[in-house]
Write an enzyme that holds these catalytic residues in place. Structure first.
Site, PDB file in Angstrom:
ATOM      1  N   ASP A  10      -8.555  -8.866   3.729  1.00 54.53           N
ATOM      2  CA  ASP A  10      -8.347  -7.750   4.658  1.00 54.53           C
ATOM      3  C   ASP A  10      -9.525  -7.586   5.616  1.00 54.53           C
ATOM      4  OD1 ASP A  10      -7.329  -5.531   5.850  1.00 54.53           O
ATOM      5  OD2 ASP A  10      -7.551  -4.192   4.132  1.00 54.53           O
ATOM      6  N   GLU A  21     -13.096  -2.038  11.377  1.00 51.26           N
ATOM      7  CA  GLU A  21     -12.935  -1.315  10.118  1.00 51.26           C
ATOM      8  C   GLU A  21     -13.994  -1.693   9.085  1.00 51.26           C
ATOM      9  OE1 GLU A  21      -9.103  -1.899   8.336  1.00 51.26           O
ATOM     10  OE2 GLU A  21      -9.664  -0.827   6.512  1.00 51.26           O
ATOM     11  N   GLU A  35       0.824  -1.217   0.000  1.00 48.28           N
ATOM     12  CA  GLU A  35       0.000   0.000   0.000  1.00 48.28           C
ATOM     13  C   GLU A  35       0.855   1.263   0.000  1.00 48.28           C
ATOM     14  OE1 GLU A  35      -2.692  -0.701   3.343  1.00 48.28           O
ATOM     15  OE2 GLU A  35      -4.001  -1.850   2.016  1.00 48.28           O
TER      16      GLU A  35
HETATM   17  C1  GCV Z   1      -2.782   0.667   8.421  1.00 44.28           C
HETATM   18  C2  GCV Z   1      -6.123  -1.963   5.296  1.00 44.28           C
HETATM   19  C3  GCV Z   1      -6.545  -0.691   5.974  1.00 44.28           C
HETATM   20  C4  GCV Z   1      -5.379   0.267   6.131  1.00 44.28           C
HETATM   21  C5  GCV Z   1      -4.296  -0.444   6.928  1.00 44.28           C
HETATM   22  C6  GCV Z   1      -3.897  -1.710   6.177  1.00 44.28           C
HETATM   23  C7  GCV Z   1      -2.868  -2.528   6.928  1.00 44.28           C
HETATM   24  O1  GCV Z   1      -5.787  -1.721   3.982  1.00 44.28           O
HETATM   25  O2  GCV Z   1      -7.579  -0.108   5.253  1.00 44.28           O
HETATM   26  O3  GCV Z   1      -5.832   1.403   6.805  1.00 44.28           O
HETATM   27  O4  GCV Z   1      -3.178   0.380   7.097  1.00 44.28           O
HETATM   28  O5  GCV Z   1      -5.045  -2.524   5.998  1.00 44.28           O
HETATM   29  O6  GCV Z   1      -3.274  -3.457   7.589  1.00 44.28           O
HETATM   30  O7  GCV Z   1      -1.706  -2.219   6.846  1.00 44.28           O
END
Ligand code: GCV
Length: 842
Positions: free
Chosen positions: A388, A416, A309
């Site tokens: 995720d 989340e 990411e």
């Molecule tokens: C902290 C997902 C979440 C991100 C998070 C990522 C991760 O993509 O939306 O906010 O980043 O997971 O676990 O690193």
């Protein structure tokens, strides 16, 4: 202190006299309320010793002692006498096993405790009855005290007592995704308790309270900053700030950890590289950790997110995750520090047009080939599912893909993708399914819990991590019932063999008291809540159908498609689902052991709840349940929304049995959830109705006979507009009162029969203004409110759509109903529709 005692005694007396014991609560005490017990329950503990002796002296033992005194005083309104030596009368004795060697050699010999385990035992010491709380470590003693107090709070007998508990795994950690500026990524309960304006907070009171909560459920490590780490956290000037946090953690046996950015040697270290193979980089890490340990001798280690990411990582230099993890691990090893290297490594620019591409394969593809190449103090931290934290995923195949590497499972307490603490979603039942899941990685059963605990492949280290993200909100996680997830996580990390019912009941008793109606109702609601949430948000393993490009909160069915993020469900006119089979799909199933691969390869043996994760099928495909896929989508969404509404009724049955504060706060959230479940239901059903062209057999989807669309009302100042995506508003449209208008109205004539009604107003509550609304019936104001919630939305849509219910409305045919809106800032008092139903509802 006197005042505190006075209040406690008064409350206790009142309770003893039979008055209902409801004291004001903010939720800050969580499951450590130590509320006075009912007289009948308190009597069970009349034989409890009057004094406490601590054998030894350390910050953790001091915490244990203070906690015991605090708990007994709160629950039994008694203050233990503190003795320096073993008294001549019965006592509670706290101390590590080593300190008991001389006084009780038998206990010392037979205890057989591992690190952090504890023993609660009624024993004679020098001929005197004692209640001994002991462990191999001081931390074990502290855990024993919390266990003893929990028993008392739940009214369980403590005499005689012989209870031994050992943690299932050495690693029982939590991560916080807190940024140094005080915001929390995916945090839903206010700003960080750790950071503010780029620094560690001056006042760390809440950090101490958090550490106490963590210790009470056996958590022994905490990484305090976001895995999307700011390199500044490693700057020399920042280290003393970290040391302050470690100081606050220490008395609770919680070790400090931080997330680090792999590019730090370059970004803050002044090197021209962060290549893990470069000796200068290795040296930089070595010096950095030497510095850290000078200031924080019990520093636990670091968490690393890399090549994921947008985070930089070893791929920049053609190196592997093992190269990166090991360079840090070598620098930490002399200090016994650990590296948690996250397996969440994937390409978020995948070519979505290629049907063979599959994000779910990434963790295994990246890490399985490196098995055995990681240092002994590296732990690979693996999200429980391959995507995720969706509402339903299969178990990550990587758990059985690493036999010569330490592992930890990563779970998510912060909700989340499961309602962001606006929706009730108790996650231990989901976690239990994962932890108990047999990976078929050997001759004997190999459940995930055994693999991560290091038992299956005989690894020295491993365990459990959860992303928690508590914030400054008094009740820590926003929704008062969401703390059941943190409690449940801790309990499962300590003992994954516990069942969800036990956990739910324990938590309810500790958090709300032992009234049987309260325990039964709340624990029942908790246990029903994950399936309810799943049924209106993520059918048959398709993933949470939320806006994956934005908030991850409201519905956004198409947001996952036609982009590189790889959370595809591939719904088209004919069918839905990702073909992950070996025969015709991405081949993901082959990452599992043979029996599981075989099971998931076949449509016949794939369980319904994961069907769309593994297979692409037509909407008319018939499930094991006997329903078609499309009818299942309609039915589950309608059933889920109804069950969400039913949660409100269940909660209302507890009125008067709980403190008003938490009662009202939970009711508020459940009412929001019931309304938002309808937003979800309608968005998902309408989207699939439209794309499939197959009607709902029961005629519900797309038909709303009791609804008056706002755009069909007589408008003054209000203007219709199209909502994007269209399924997030009824009929795809709503009305707004945009500038220069300063006040608008929408009216219609009621043409139903005379009677009592309930009216729902569906409006949009954005976070960039506080519009005001009024509803009038024949010029009589029947309700008014401000749209002042803090939902994750700056525009009208599925994230901001909110329901206001007006009850007890007497209506007659011909009544003129008018809604007036006053916009504020960028929020234009938008309204979607009004729904009128007889009261009581049919
Ligand atoms: C902290 C997902 C979440 C991100 C998070 C990522 C991760 O993509 O939306 O906010 O980043 O997971 O676990 O690193």
């Amino acid at each position: 202190m006197r005042r505190f005692l006075h209040i406690t005694i008064c409350v206790a007396l009142l309770c003893g006299l039979g008055a209902r014991c409801v004291r004001a609560e903010t939720g800050a005490d969580a499951w450590l309320r130590y509320a006075p017990l009912d007289k009948s329950v308190a009597e069970k503990f009349s034989a409890l010793p009057e004094s406490v002796v601590v054998l030894g002296d350390s910050p953790i033992l001091n915490s244990a002692n203070a906690e015991l005194i605090r708990g007994i005083r709160g629950m039994l309104v008694r203050t233990l006498r503190e003795e320096k030596n073993l008294p001549r009368e019965s006592a509670i004795v706290l101390g590590p096993l080593s300190a008991l060697r001389a006084d009780s050699p038998k206990l010392f010999e037979q205890a057989d405790l591992h690190e952090d385990g504890f023993l609660l035992a009624t024993e004679k010491l020098h001929g005197i009855d004692c209640l001994i709380v002991t462990g191999t470590t001081d931390r074990g003693v502290l855990y024993g005290v919390f266990a003893l107090l929990s028993r008392i709070a739940r009214g369980e007998s403590v005499s005689p007592l012989h209870e031994k508990q050992q943690p299932y795994a050495p690693i029982r950690w939590v991560d916080q995704w807190d940024n140094l500026d005080g915001r929390i990524e995916r945090g839903y309960a206010g700003p960080s308790i750790f950071f503010e304006n780029g620094n560690v907070r001056a006042d760390l009171t809440r950090v101490g309270e958090y550490a106490r909560l963590l210790a009470s459920i056996g958590i022994n490590g905490c990484a305090i900053n976001n895995v999307n780490a700011n390199p500044r956290v490693l700057e020399d000037s920042f280290l003393p700030q970290l040391a302050r946090v470690a100081d606050v953690f220490r008395p609770w046996g919680v070790r400090l950890s931080i997330s680090v950015d792999l590019s730090s040697p370059k970004v803050i270290g002044g090197l021209d590289t962060f290549d893990p193979a470069d000796p200068r980089v290795a040296e930089w890490w070595r010096k950095k950790f030497d510095d850290i340990y000078r200031q924080i001798p019990d520093f636990a280690g670091v968490v690393v997110k890399a090549d994921s990411e947008g985070r930089l990582g070893p791929a920049t230099y053609g190196r592997t995750p093992a190269d990166a993890a090991n360079v840090i691990a070598r620098a930490l090893a002399p200090h016994h520090g650990i590296v948690f290297y996250r397996a969440f490594v994937y390409n978020h620019h995948l070519d979505w047009t290629n049907p063979k591409n599959d994000r779910a394969k990434a963790a295994y593809d990246n890490f399985h080939p490196l098995d055995g190449k990681f240092g002994g103090n590296v732990i690979i931290q693996i999200k429980h599912g391959p995507i995720d934290f969706q509402v339903r995923e299969p178990v990550s195949p990587l758990f059985s893909g690493l036999e010569k590497t330490n592992e930890a499972i990563e779970l998510q307490v912060t909700q989340e993708y499961t309602g962001q603490q606006r929706h009730l979603c108790f996650l231990p039942p989901m976690w239990k399914e994962v932890l108990d899941f047999d990976m078929h990685a050997g001759e004997r059963p190999t459940p995930v819990k055994d693999i991560v605990a290091g038992k299956t492949f005989h690894r020295p280290m491993g365990g459990f991590v959860a992303v928690v993200n508590v914030g400054m909100d008094a009740n820590w996680l926003g929704h008062p019932l969401a703390m059941a997830n943190l409690y449940g996580y801790g309990r499962l990390a300590w003992n994954p063999n516990l069942d969800s019912k036990t956990i739910a009941e324990e938590w309810t008793r500790l958090s709300f008291g032992n009234d049987p109606a309260v325990v039964q109702t709340i624990s029942g609601m908790l246990r029903a809540s994950w399936p309810i949430y799943e049924s209106y948000t993520g059918p048959l393993g398709a993933g949470t159908l939320t806006d994956i490009l934005g908030s991850h909160f409201g519905p956004g069915v198409e947001s996952s498609e036609r982009n590189g993020w790889g959370q595809w469900h591939r719904a088209d006119h004919d069918g839905i689902g990702m073909d992950r089979t070996a025969a015709t799909g991405t081949g993901y199933v082959d990452q599992y052991s043979a029996p599981l691969a075989k099971k998931y390869e076949s449509l016949k043996t794939t369980p319904d709840e994961l069907l769309l994760f593994f297979h692409h099928v037509r909407y008319t495909y018939v499930l094991h349940s006997g329903k078609t896929v499309i009818q299942h989508i309609y039915d589950s969404h309608y059933e889920g929304a109804e069950q969400a509404a039913n949660l409100v009724q269940q909660w209302k049955s507890l009125k008067g049995r709980l403190d008003e504060e938490r009662y009202a706060e939970v009711l508020n959230r459940l009412e929001f959830q019931a309304g938002h479940a309808i937003v979800w239901r309608d968005a998902v059903c309408n989207w699939f109705l439209q794309i499939s062209g197959i009607p709902d057999k029961l005629g519900r989807a797309g038909h709303y006979p009791d609804r008056i669309e706002a755009e069909a009302m007589q408008l003054q100042g209000y203007v219709p507009f199209e909502v994007v995506p269209r399924e997030t508003a009824s009929g795809g449209k709503a009305i707004e009162c945009a500038p220069p208008a300063r006040e608008c109205s929408a009216a219609f004539r009621f043409d139903g029969a005379a009677g009592q009604y309930e009216m729902d107003v569906e409006y949009f509550d954005q976070n960039n203004g506080k519009s005001k609304f009024r509803v009038l019936v024949d010029e009589r104001i029947v309700d008014e409110w401000a749209a002042d919630d803090h939902l994750p939305a700056a525009k009208p849509g599925g994230d901001s759509s909110t329901r206001r219910r007006i009850i007890g409305l007497a209506l007659r045919p011909g009544d003129n109903i008018r809604i007036e809106g006053v916009p504020d800032g960028a929020e234009h008092a938008a309204v979607d529709y009004i729904e009128i139903l007889p009261s009581p509802r049919p």
